[in-house]
Design an enzyme around this catalytic site. Structure first.
Site, PDB file in Angstrom:
ATOM      1  N   ASP A 157       0.774  -1.202   0.100  1.00 58.88           N
ATOM      2  CA  ASP A 157      -0.058  -0.042  -0.090  1.00 58.88           C
ATOM      3  C   ASP A 157       0.786   1.234   0.035  1.00 58.88           C
ATOM      4  O   ASP A 157       1.674   1.374   0.799  1.00 58.88           O
ATOM      5  CB  ASP A 157      -0.888   0.068   1.182  1.00 58.88           C
ATOM      6  CG  ASP A 157      -1.852   1.214   1.139  1.00 58.88           C
ATOM      7  OD1 ASP A 157      -2.917   1.381   0.806  1.00 58.88           O
ATOM      8  OD2 ASP A 157      -1.335   2.399   1.821  1.00 58.88           O
ATOM      9  N   TYR A 162       2.987   9.758  -0.433  1.00 57.32           N
ATOM     10  CA  TYR A 162       4.110   9.334   0.376  1.00 57.32           C
ATOM     11  C   TYR A 162       5.287   9.333  -0.413  1.00 57.32           C
ATOM     12  O   TYR A 162       6.302   9.124   0.338  1.00 57.32           O
ATOM     13  CB  TYR A 162       3.657   7.794   0.571  1.00 57.32           C
ATOM     14  CG  TYR A 162       2.528   7.248   1.226  1.00 57.32           C
ATOM     15  CD1 TYR A 162       1.726   8.161   1.959  1.00 57.32           C
ATOM     16  CD2 TYR A 162       2.038   5.870   1.262  1.00 57.32           C
ATOM     17  CE1 TYR A 162       0.428   8.021   2.659  1.00 57.32           C
ATOM     18  CE2 TYR A 162       0.928   5.540   2.292  1.00 57.32           C
ATOM     19  CZ  TYR A 162       0.305   6.507   2.850  1.00 57.32           C
ATOM     20  OH  TYR A 162      -0.883   6.104   3.379  1.00 57.32           O
ATOM     21  N   LYS A 187      -2.843   5.888  -4.455  1.00 61.43           N
ATOM     22  CA  LYS A 187      -3.804   6.851  -4.207  1.00 61.43           C
ATOM     23  C   LYS A 187      -3.615   8.035  -4.830  1.00 61.43           C
ATOM     24  O   LYS A 187      -2.474   8.604  -5.165  1.00 61.43           O
ATOM     25  CB  LYS A 187      -3.889   7.176  -2.806  1.00 61.43           C
ATOM     26  CG  LYS A 187      -3.905   5.674  -1.628  1.00 61.43           C
ATOM     27  CD  LYS A 187      -3.869   6.399  -0.277  1.00 61.43           C
ATOM     28  CE  LYS A 187      -3.961   5.119   0.649  1.00 61.43           C
ATOM     29  NZ  LYS A 187      -2.518   4.379   0.653  1.00 61.43           N
ATOM     30  N   HIS A 218      -7.484   9.722  -1.648  1.00 63.16           N
ATOM     31  CA  HIS A 218      -7.175   9.787  -0.300  1.00 63.16           C
ATOM     32  C   HIS A 218      -7.851  10.311   0.777  1.00 63.16           C
ATOM     33  O   HIS A 218      -7.857   9.651   1.692  1.00 63.16           O
ATOM     34  CB  HIS A 218      -5.590  10.070  -0.582  1.00 63.16           C
ATOM     35  CG  HIS A 218      -4.670   9.987   0.268  1.00 63.16           C
ATOM     36  ND1 HIS A 218      -3.284  10.030   0.114  1.00 63.16           N
ATOM     37  CD2 HIS A 218      -4.815   9.311   1.555  1.00 63.16           C
ATOM     38  CE1 HIS A 218      -2.640   9.578   1.024  1.00 63.16           C
ATOM     39  NE2 HIS A 218      -3.609   9.285   2.181  1.00 63.16           N
TER      40      HIS A 218
END
Length: 414
Positions: A157, A162, A187, A218
């Protein structure tokens, strides 16, 4: 190096020649101390294991020095300590024996999947791909993500926000595991409205993949777009929101991605029954997954039941709730009763409730433990449910003047 029959030991893990298990620095210098002494307090997950040091060269003078709880300390023979050719990870075999459980403890098969409303099978345990706030940490993620894949994780994930998509792709390629055996979630960035297709293609390029298994919105809030700034602010310091865009607009653009055949399923993250109701007013495709903060201090039974009724799988980030939850007296008590770690207990609680989990760890030993999820009793589930405080441990630290990414909790439906 001689082989040791693992069947001679009860649930024994052997690490005869591995730097990823127990290194000389972690166990202490055996030459200087002339005995093996492990500081278990630095590794909470080891509290319930017995450690035995076996000399595979047949030396017979290893004697037990003392025993304290589950810890056994052995004196090492002089000839072993004095041997200048001794290689810690080559000539000595360390065996870690799991404790005898208080009942016939069984564990969830780590390859278990849960079926999405698309018909696809999603591995119920994922490795979280958040690499931290620094560029160095995000690049380094490729190494511990590769370790996770080698240990058996088949679901990764990540997210555009990120900044580890490139590291995820590198880990996948270096693993040698067939793409068809892996499940990848990423996302849409919170400011990605208005250019959803571009953001999706960018994620695909960063990952270096031909398709993405699951693409999530998100957050339901449309953060204002500003070139080079993921978090544009208002004069008062709160995050600026684009009031001209709705979550329904964003979802419609995401639905169009299905026509590319480069994404297998769509989902959402941080949605409540309120925002899901809003989305479903215009949605042609029901989200396959709703990824949310979920742990014993944030049980979210109403949301879980809502999603179940709609055919939406719930997956949990921050699944253990961090130290504040893991150290809760009731959690510690139940874990001790079952002779498992608090983290294992909490992960078992999630799976018992049909919730997929996304534990995150850079440490190989904790990654292993996170794959060993116990099947806990209904009574234990009930006692853990009772700990609910509606406490958003993860998200509350991002709140600015009563808003999270520009929305109040009331706007989120929390």
């Amino acid at each position: 190096m001689a082989n040791v029959e693992k069947t001679r030991f009860n649930a024994t893990l052997a690490f005869p020649n591995s730097n990823e298990a127990y290194t000389k620095s972690r166990l202490g210098d055996i030459r200087e101390r002339q005995r093996m002494s492990v500081d278990f307090t630095t590794d909470p997950w080891l509290l319930n294991v017995n450690v035995v040091l076996i000399d595979i060269r047949g030396l017979s003078s290893i004697e037990r020095r003392s025993t304290w709880g589950p810890i056994t300390v052995f004196d090492l023979p002089p000839e072993l300590i004095a041997d200048p050719t001794l290689k810690w990870n080559g000539d000595v075999l360390l065996l870690v024996q799991e404790p005898p459980y208080s009942r016939a403890m069984s564990f969830v098969d780590p390859s278990t999947t849960i079926q999405l409303n698309t018909g696809a099978e999603m591995p119920i345990i994922a490795i979280g791909g958040f690499g931290g706030p620094t560029a160095e940490g995000r690049v380094a993620a490729r190494d511990w993500l590769l370790t996770a894949l080698k240990l058996g994780y088949r679901h990764v994930d990540t997210a555009a926000n990120y900044y580890t998509e490139e590291s995820v792709g590198a880990a996948i390629r270096n693993s040698g595991i067939a793409r068809s055996e892996l499940f990848v979630t990423t996302k849409l960035p919170m400011n990605g409205h208005g250019h959803v297709k571009y953001c999706f293609e960018h994620s695909l390029k960063e990952l270096g993949l031909d398709y993405i298994d699951l693409y999530l919105m998100h957050y339901p809030v449309p953060v204002a777009y500003e070139e080079g700034n993921d978090s544009p602010t208002n004069p008062d310091g709160t995050i600026r929101v684009d009031e001209t865009v709705t979550l329904n607009d964003i979802w419609a653009d995401m639905e169009a991605l299905l026509e590319t055949c480069k994404v297998r399923a769509l989902g959402v993250s941080n949605f409540s029954p309120k925002t899901l109701d809003q989305l479903l007013k215009t949605a042609k495709v029901v989200p396959a997954v709703n990824q949310v903060e979920l742990h014993p201090y944030l049980v979210q039974d109403n949301l879980r039941q809502y999603c179940k009724d709609k055919g939406i799988v719930v997956s949990a980030y921050t699944p253990s709730g961090r130290d504040i939850v893991r150290n809760d007296p009731k959690i510690v008590e139940l874990a001790a009763k079952n002779k498992i770690t608090p983290n294992q207990l909490i992960l078992g609680w999630h799976l018992a409730r049909g919730v997929a989990i996304i534990p995150g760890s850079k440490d190989p030993e904790r990654q292993k433990k996170n794959l060993k999820v116990p099947v806990i009793t209904d009574e234990d589930v009930k006692q853990i449910n009772a700990l609910d405080r509606n406490d958003r441990i993860m998200n509350k630290y991002r709140v600015i003047k009563g808003t999270l990414w520009g929305w109040t909790y009331e706007q989120y439906g929390w």
